[in-house]
Design a protein around this motif. Structure first.
Motif, mmCIF file in Angstrom:
data_model
loop_
_atom_site.group_PDB
_atom_site.id
_atom_site.type_symbol
_atom_site.label_atom_id
_atom_site.label_comp_id
_atom_site.label_asym_id
_atom_site.label_seq_id
_atom_site.Cartn_x
_atom_site.Cartn_y
_atom_site.Cartn_z
ATOM 1 N N UNK A 98 16.159 70.866 75.739
ATOM 2 C CA UNK A 98 16.749 71.461 74.763
ATOM 3 C C UNK A 98 16.237 70.712 73.090
ATOM 4 N N UNK A 99 16.810 70.482 72.497
ATOM 5 C CA UNK A 99 16.751 70.547 71.246
ATOM 6 C C UNK A 99 18.268 70.904 70.454
ATOM 7 N N UNK A 100 18.242 69.826 69.607
ATOM 8 C CA UNK A 100 19.709 69.952 68.489
ATOM 9 C C UNK A 100 19.173 69.441 67.632
ATOM 10 N N UNK A 101 20.508 69.529 66.798
ATOM 11 C CA UNK A 101 21.289 68.904 65.608
ATOM 12 C C UNK A 101 20.335 67.153 65.713
ATOM 13 N N UNK A 102 21.405 66.679 64.619
ATOM 14 C CA UNK A 102 20.656 65.257 64.455
ATOM 15 C C UNK A 102 21.229 64.373 65.471
ATOM 16 N N UNK A 103 20.211 63.802 66.474
ATOM 17 C CA UNK A 103 20.883 62.919 68.075
ATOM 18 C C UNK A 103 22.506 62.300 67.790
ATOM 19 N N UNK A 104 23.033 61.695 66.928
ATOM 20 C CA UNK A 104 24.602 61.184 66.348
ATOM 21 C C UNK A 104 25.543 62.461 66.743
ATOM 22 N N UNK B 21 27.209 62.474 70.380
ATOM 23 C CA UNK B 21 28.783 62.165 69.646
ATOM 24 C C UNK B 21 30.114 63.534 70.305
ATOM 25 N N UNK B 22 29.121 64.410 70.941
ATOM 26 C CA UNK B 22 29.210 65.536 72.325
ATOM 27 C C UNK B 22 29.865 64.501 73.765
ATOM 28 N N UNK B 23 28.926 63.723 73.776
ATOM 29 C CA UNK B 23 29.292 63.531 75.128
ATOM 30 C C UNK B 23 30.531 62.512 75.509
ATOM 31 N N UNK B 24 30.903 61.546 74.315
ATOM 32 C CA UNK B 24 31.354 60.932 74.306
ATOM 33 C C UNK B 24 33.148 60.989 74.166
ATOM 34 N N UNK C 37 15.844 65.649 76.799
ATOM 35 C CA UNK C 37 15.450 65.652 77.869
ATOM 36 C C UNK C 37 16.501 65.805 79.464
ATOM 37 N N UNK C 38 17.043 66.674 79.890
ATOM 38 C CA UNK C 38 18.463 67.042 80.533
ATOM 39 C C UNK C 38 18.045 66.198 82.243
ATOM 40 N N UNK C 39 17.723 65.140 82.947
ATOM 41 C CA UNK C 39 17.761 64.819 84.458
ATOM 42 C C UNK C 39 18.458 65.179 85.044
ATOM 43 N N UNK C 40 18.104 65.903 86.517
ATOM 44 C CA UNK C 40 18.963 66.153 87.562
ATOM 45 C C UNK C 40 18.358 65.846 88.930
ATOM 46 N N UNK C 41 19.704 65.102 89.865
ATOM 47 C CA UNK C 41 19.234 64.105 90.723
ATOM 48 C C UNK C 41 20.074 64.342 91.541
ATOM 49 N N UNK C 42 19.853 63.823 92.921
ATOM 50 C CA UNK C 42 21.124 64.132 94.112
ATOM 51 C C UNK C 42 20.617 63.396 95.319
ATOM 52 N N UNK C 43 21.405 62.839 95.693
ATOM 53 C CA UNK C 43 21.209 62.194 97.261
ATOM 54 C C UNK C 43 20.453 62.260 97.748
ATOM 55 N N UNK C 44 20.486 64.217 97.870
ATOM 56 C CA UNK C 44 19.456 64.499 99.747
ATOM 57 C C UNK C 44 18.359 65.303 98.308
ATOM 58 N N UNK C 45 16.734 65.339 99.246
ATOM 59 C CA UNK C 45 15.985 65.828 99.017
ATOM 60 C C UNK C 45 15.395 67.545 99.292
ATOM 61 N N UNK D 12 24.742 75.985 79.581
ATOM 62 C CA UNK D 12 26.246 75.261 79.178
ATOM 63 C C UNK D 12 26.411 74.100 78.138
ATOM 64 N N UNK D 13 25.320 73.360 78.851
ATOM 65 C CA UNK D 13 24.687 71.862 77.131
ATOM 66 C C UNK D 13 24.646 72.930 75.939
ATOM 67 N N UNK D 14 23.536 73.713 76.263
ATOM 68 C CA UNK D 14 22.842 74.196 75.097
ATOM 69 C C UNK D 14 24.300 75.263 74.385
ATOM 70 N N UNK D 15 24.101 76.227 75.096
ATOM 71 C CA UNK D 15 24.814 77.004 74.414
ATOM 72 C C UNK D 15 26.062 76.759 73.653
ATOM 73 N N UNK D 16 27.231 75.779 74.615
ATOM 74 C CA UNK D 16 28.196 75.317 74.573
ATOM 75 C C UNK D 16 28.809 74.568 73.422
ATOM 76 N N UNK D 17 27.338 73.583 73.674
ATOM 77 C CA UNK D 17 27.725 71.782 72.929
ATOM 78 C C UNK D 17 26.570 71.910 71.688
#
Length: 395
Positions: free
Chosen positions: A203-209, A213-216, A312-320, A340-345
């Motif tokens: 996804x793309x957004x505004x200035x990286x900070x 800031x929204x994650x913090x 870049x939103x990466x997704x992992x989990x314990x099981x393949x 959610x990340x893009x539309x709400x943040x």
């Protein structure tokens, strides 16, 4: 810190967060902090952030789960730098600038793959997994070439706790123990290195900070995420722990009391995602939300101009992946978290960017309750000062 000590520490944090919810409190510092609006729009500061932060500190650029086998590689752009990460036949991971030593073309296309050697598509010079020049097309007609002098330019690289860290400065050294102050034990205890990589979304957004800031902080949960995050997690209940410039942010659930009191006190440190969550911040640009169903780990990079970022939103989990139905469910989950990340943040972040560029206010203010944001900006300022002898921020 050993695993037992870490669990005990998490239990103490859980008890603190229980108090926050029951008594309507949160982690606070002594005063508010002002950050100039220019910090988000000024092209000179933007360039200094790239030069003095992103091209100096160890960046988490890949996961063990993305390239677990000998011969696996990942080619990517990191703040305008073409990077190639490769695992050789002995399992060692190395990183290079993805630039042929002949005429500067890439030796690997962006993305992931597996190969025993890399071949430049321009003139077919070939390189080994160790970056050494193996062959020059029609060498007898080309002329003398010192192969030792024409290797790919290597970058400092280290694999630790399921993640691959790279410095974009070829002359730099990496000291992960000093930089993370024991924080990587968190990821090692989670056994992140054995997890399965599900995929990514960009996804793309505004200035990286602005985006970071929204994650913090969780001060905005009730107002910005009333139907997604707030039903699980109350607004303005955060706890911060620092590991060098990195943070572990605790977010209690509304039901933390009910969930924790189902277990003896000495087991509270084992209840992550069952009464509380953590967001793990790797300075300057990684936010990891470890969840039992699927984990999202965001990498934020400054965009081509100060008003843009690429995430870049990466997704992992314990099981393949188990089967086609499981893959379909995982794809749906990744799309949901991305949306959610893009539309709400990120959408409001772009509105903030316009607001700051308008000159309406000379600065922004971070409250006593937004200590994570303050700490992040203190470290940004510390790096921009470019004075290693200056006192480092403390939480």
């Amino acid at each position: 810190m050993g695993k037992i000590d870490r669990i005990a520490k998490v239990g103490d944090v859980a008890e603190i967060m229980l108090d926050y919810v029951e008594n309507k409190k949160t982690h606070q510092t002594s005063e508010v902090m002002r950050v100039p609006a220019a910090a988000y729009v000024d092209p000179d500061q933007y360039q200094r952030e790239i030069d003095l932060i992103f091209k100096k500190v160890p960046l988490m650029l890949a996961f063990t789960a993305e390239m677990p086998e000998p011969g696996d590689y990942k080619a990517m752009d990191a703040v305008g730098m073409p990077v190639l990460i490769a695992r050789d036949k002995k399992g060692t991971v190395r990183a290079f600038l993805n630039v042929c030593a002949h005429r500067g073309a890439p030796v690997a296309e962006a993305g992931r793959g597996n190969c025993s050697r890399f071949t430049c598509k321009y003139h077919a010079w070939t390189y080994g997994q160790d970056g050494k020049l193996l062959g020059v097309a029609e060498k007898s007609l080309f002329g003398d070439v010192d192969k030792q002098d024409r290797s790919l330019r290597e970058l400092p690289c280290e694999e630790r706790a399921g993640m691959i860290f790279v410095s974009l400065d070829p002359e730099a050294t990496i000291d992960l123990d000093e930089y993370f102050q024991g924080y990587l034990h968190d990821f090692a205890d989670l056994d992140l290195g054995s997890w399965a990589y599900m995929g990514s979304r960009e996804i793309e957004g505004a200035n990286w900070k602005i985006a970071f800031d929204g994650y913090l902080e969780g001060y905005h949960f009730g107002s910005l995420h009333p139907e997604t995050i707030f039903p699980r997690t109350p607004s303005n209940r955060m706890h911060y722990e620092a590991f060098g410039p990195n943070l572990r942010i605790g977010f209690p659930h509304h039901a933390i009391a009910e969930k924790l009191r189902e277990h003896p006190r000495d087991k509270w440190g084992e209840q992550e995602n069952n009464g509380f969550d953590f967001v793990r911040i790797l300075f300057p640009n990684v936010s990891a939300f470890i969840a039992p169903e699927i984990t999202q780990i965001a990498q934020l990079f400054p965009g081509p101009t100060p008003d843009k970022n690429r995430t870049v939103l990466n997704y992992l989990r314990r099981e393949p992946i188990k089967d086609d139905a499981d893959r379909e469910a995982v794809e749906g989950a990744m799309n949901f978290f991305r949306n959610v990340t893009y539309e709400e943040d990120y959408l409001i972040g772009m509105e903030i960017q316009k607001g700051l560029a308008s000159g309406a206010h000379e600065d922004l203010v971070f409250g006593k309750n937004e200590r994570g944001n303050q700490y992040f900006h203190e470290w940004v300022n510390w790096y921009l000062a470019n004075d290693p002898d200056a006192p480092k921020p403390e939480l």
